[in-house]
Design a protein around this motif. Structure first.
Motif, mmCIF file in Angstrom:
data_model
loop_
_atom_site.group_PDB
_atom_site.id
_atom_site.type_symbol
_atom_site.label_atom_id
_atom_site.label_comp_id
_atom_site.label_asym_id
_atom_site.label_seq_id
_atom_site.Cartn_x
_atom_site.Cartn_y
_atom_site.Cartn_z
ATOM 1 N N ALA A 46 0.833 -1.208 0.000
ATOM 2 C CA ALA A 46 0.000 0.000 0.000
ATOM 3 C C ALA A 46 0.868 1.258 0.000
ATOM 4 C CB ALA A 46 -0.938 -0.003 1.201
ATOM 5 N N GLY A 47 1.937 1.250 0.801
ATOM 6 C CA GLY A 47 2.844 2.394 0.850
ATOM 7 C C GLY A 47 3.551 2.616 -0.475
ATOM 8 N N ALA A 48 4.007 1.535 -1.087
ATOM 9 C CA ALA A 48 4.702 1.640 -2.380
ATOM 10 C C ALA A 48 3.747 2.133 -3.458
ATOM 11 C CB ALA A 48 5.292 0.293 -2.777
ATOM 12 N N ARG A 49 2.531 1.604 -3.459
ATOM 13 C CA ARG A 49 1.541 2.035 -4.456
ATOM 14 C C ARG A 49 1.223 3.519 -4.294
ATOM 15 N NH1 ARG A 49 -4.384 -0.206 -6.157
ATOM 16 N NH2 ARG A 49 -5.237 1.849 -6.561
ATOM 17 N N PHE A 50 1.034 3.965 -3.031
ATOM 18 C CA PHE A 50 0.703 5.366 -2.808
ATOM 19 C C PHE A 50 1.879 6.267 -3.191
ATOM 20 C CE2 PHE A 50 -0.295 9.203 -0.380
ATOM 21 C CZ PHE A 50 -1.594 9.406 -0.821
ATOM 22 N N ALA A 51 3.105 5.854 -2.856
ATOM 23 C CA ALA A 51 4.282 6.635 -3.241
ATOM 24 C C ALA A 51 4.371 6.755 -4.760
ATOM 25 C CB ALA A 51 5.548 5.991 -2.680
ATOM 26 N N ASP A 52 4.106 5.654 -5.468
ATOM 27 C CA ASP A 52 4.108 5.688 -6.931
ATOM 28 C C ASP A 52 3.041 6.658 -7.443
ATOM 29 O OD1 ASP A 52 4.871 4.538 -9.626
ATOM 30 O OD2 ASP A 52 2.728 4.012 -9.565
ATOM 31 N N SER A 53 1.865 6.640 -6.832
ATOM 32 C CA SER A 53 0.791 7.554 -7.247
ATOM 33 C C SER A 53 1.195 9.008 -7.019
ATOM 34 C CB SER A 53 -0.503 7.238 -6.485
ATOM 35 O OG SER A 53 -1.016 5.987 -6.887
ATOM 36 N N LEU A 54 1.844 9.278 -5.890
ATOM 37 C CA LEU A 54 2.297 10.651 -5.616
ATOM 38 C C LEU A 54 3.334 11.110 -6.637
ATOM 39 C CD1 LEU A 54 2.652 10.622 -1.729
ATOM 40 C CD2 LEU A 54 0.917 11.816 -3.090
ATOM 41 N N ILE A 55 4.270 10.241 -6.961
ATOM 42 C CA ILE A 55 5.297 10.597 -7.950
ATOM 43 C C ILE A 55 4.655 10.886 -9.301
ATOM 44 C CG2 ILE A 55 7.261 9.676 -9.264
ATOM 45 C CD1 ILE A 55 8.023 8.185 -6.589
ATOM 46 N N ARG A 56 3.712 10.031 -9.704
ATOM 47 C CA ARG A 56 3.019 10.244 -10.982
ATOM 48 C C ARG A 56 2.235 11.555 -10.960
ATOM 49 N NH1 ARG A 56 -0.083 5.285 -10.580
ATOM 50 N NH2 ARG A 56 -1.541 6.304 -11.987
ATOM 51 N N ALA A 57 1.566 11.856 -9.853
ATOM 52 C CA ALA A 57 0.798 13.103 -9.748
ATOM 53 C C ALA A 57 1.724 14.321 -9.789
ATOM 54 C CB ALA A 57 -0.027 13.103 -8.460
ATOM 55 N N MET A 58 2.874 14.224 -9.117
ATOM 56 C CA MET A 58 3.820 15.336 -9.115
ATOM 57 C C MET A 58 4.425 15.558 -10.498
ATOM 58 S SD MET A 58 5.560 14.689 -5.377
ATOM 59 C CE MET A 58 6.969 15.678 -5.752
ATOM 60 N N SER A 59 4.353 14.539 -11.340
ATOM 61 C CA SER A 59 4.852 14.649 -12.716
ATOM 62 C C SER A 59 3.790 15.177 -13.667
ATOM 63 C CB SER A 59 5.334 13.279 -13.199
ATOM 64 O OG SER A 59 6.401 12.834 -12.400
ATOM 65 N N GLY A 60 2.602 15.474 -13.135
ATOM 66 C CA GLY A 60 1.554 16.065 -13.955
ATOM 67 C C GLY A 60 0.420 15.143 -14.342
ATOM 68 N N GLU A 61 0.533 13.871 -14.015
ATOM 69 C CA GLU A 61 -0.532 12.924 -14.332
ATOM 70 C C GLU A 61 -1.680 13.077 -13.322
ATOM 71 O OE1 GLU A 61 -1.112 8.067 -14.439
ATOM 72 O OE2 GLU A 61 0.910 8.900 -14.661
ATOM 73 N N THR A 62 -2.920 12.993 -13.783
ATOM 74 C CA THR A 62 -4.060 12.998 -12.879
ATOM 75 C C THR A 62 -4.208 11.591 -12.325
ATOM 76 O OG1 THR A 62 -5.179 14.737 -14.108
ATOM 77 C CG2 THR A 62 -6.546 13.369 -12.688
ATOM 78 N N VAL A 63 -4.158 11.471 -11.013
ATOM 79 C CA VAL A 63 -4.211 10.170 -10.351
ATOM 80 C C VAL A 63 -5.308 10.202 -9.299
ATOM 81 C CG1 VAL A 63 -2.914 8.486 -8.989
ATOM 82 C CG2 VAL A 63 -1.723 9.880 -10.677
ATOM 83 N N VAL A 64 -6.171 9.194 -9.300
ATOM 84 C CA VAL A 64 -7.187 9.042 -8.258
ATOM 85 C C VAL A 64 -6.797 7.844 -7.412
ATOM 86 C CG1 VAL A 64 -9.615 8.567 -7.762
ATOM 87 C CG2 VAL A 64 -8.998 10.095 -9.656
ATOM 88 N N GLU A 65 -6.765 8.057 -6.109
ATOM 89 C CA GLU A 65 -6.318 7.020 -5.183
ATOM 90 C C GLU A 65 -7.218 7.048 -3.948
ATOM 91 O OE1 GLU A 65 -4.171 3.914 -4.472
ATOM 92 O OE2 GLU A 65 -3.295 5.171 -6.029
ATOM 93 N N PRO A 66 -7.687 5.884 -3.461
ATOM 94 C CA PRO A 66 -8.430 5.881 -2.196
ATOM 95 C C PRO A 66 -7.470 6.236 -1.063
ATOM 96 C CG PRO A 66 -8.079 3.640 -2.969
ATOM 97 C CD PRO A 66 -7.539 4.552 -4.023
ATOM 98 N N THR A 67 -7.902 7.150 -0.209
ATOM 99 C CA THR A 67 -6.991 7.708 0.779
ATOM 100 C C THR A 67 -7.720 8.018 2.080
ATOM 101 O OG1 THR A 67 -5.821 8.774 -1.039
ATOM 102 C CG2 THR A 67 -5.332 9.579 1.149
ATOM 103 N N PHE A 68 -7.116 7.693 3.208
ATOM 104 C CA PHE A 68 -7.619 8.127 4.513
ATOM 105 C C PHE A 68 -7.071 9.528 4.695
ATOM 106 C CE2 PHE A 68 -7.645 8.136 9.231
ATOM 107 C CZ PHE A 68 -8.992 7.840 9.420
ATOM 108 N N ILE A 69 -7.963 10.511 4.676
ATOM 109 C CA ILE A 69 -7.535 11.894 4.523
ATOM 110 C C ILE A 69 -8.180 12.811 5.564
ATOM 111 C CG2 ILE A 69 -9.396 12.292 2.860
ATOM 112 C CD1 ILE A 69 -7.664 14.245 1.404
ATOM 113 N N ALA A 70 -7.471 13.887 5.888
ATOM 114 C CA ALA A 70 -8.081 14.958 6.673
ATOM 115 C C ALA A 70 -9.095 15.640 5.759
ATOM 116 C CB ALA A 70 -7.015 15.945 7.133
#
Length: 112
Positions: A15-39
């Motif tokens: 889960a951590g690796a997948r989320f880190a990959d999603s963050l990297i992709r989003a920071m590169s400009g890709e639109t990424v939707v990820e289920p997240t426990f969020i404030a």
């Protein structure tokens, strides 16, 4: 990961690796939707729907979020017209259980 024996370390690592990959992709400009426990304060407008569906006044909840270059872009709206009464009740039940867990986690973080 271990057929019920021991911790779910492998699952947490994935889960951590997948989320880190999603963050990297989003920071590169890709639109990424990820289920997240969020404030929920990260998107007050998007949080309103979740609260109305049964999350009440919780500060945190698991929702699909759209990640962007700056982090959380928005909470992705759920198809409210397709959410059944059973699912709304499940959200309310989860909110009751989460309230205690959130308080415990926040207090732990404050004392650390």
């Amino acid at each position: 990961a271990k057929d019920g024996a021991g911790s779910a370390t492998l699952s947490m690592a994935y889960a951590g690796a997948r989320f880190a990959d999603s963050l990297i992709r989003a920071m590169s400009g890709e639109t990424v939707v990820e289920p997240t426990f969020i404030a929920l304060a990260a998107d007050p407008e998007g949080a309103k729907q979740i609260r109305d569906l049964g999350a009440g006044d919780l500060d945190f909840f698991a929702v699909p979020v759209e990640l962007g270059k700056e982090g959380v872009h928005r909470i992705v709206p759920l198809p409210a017209e397709n959410i059944t009464e059973f699912e709304r009740n499940a959200i309310s039940v989860a909110a009751g259980a989460l309230s205690t867990n959130i308080s415990t986690g926040v207090n732990f973080a404050k004392s650390a």
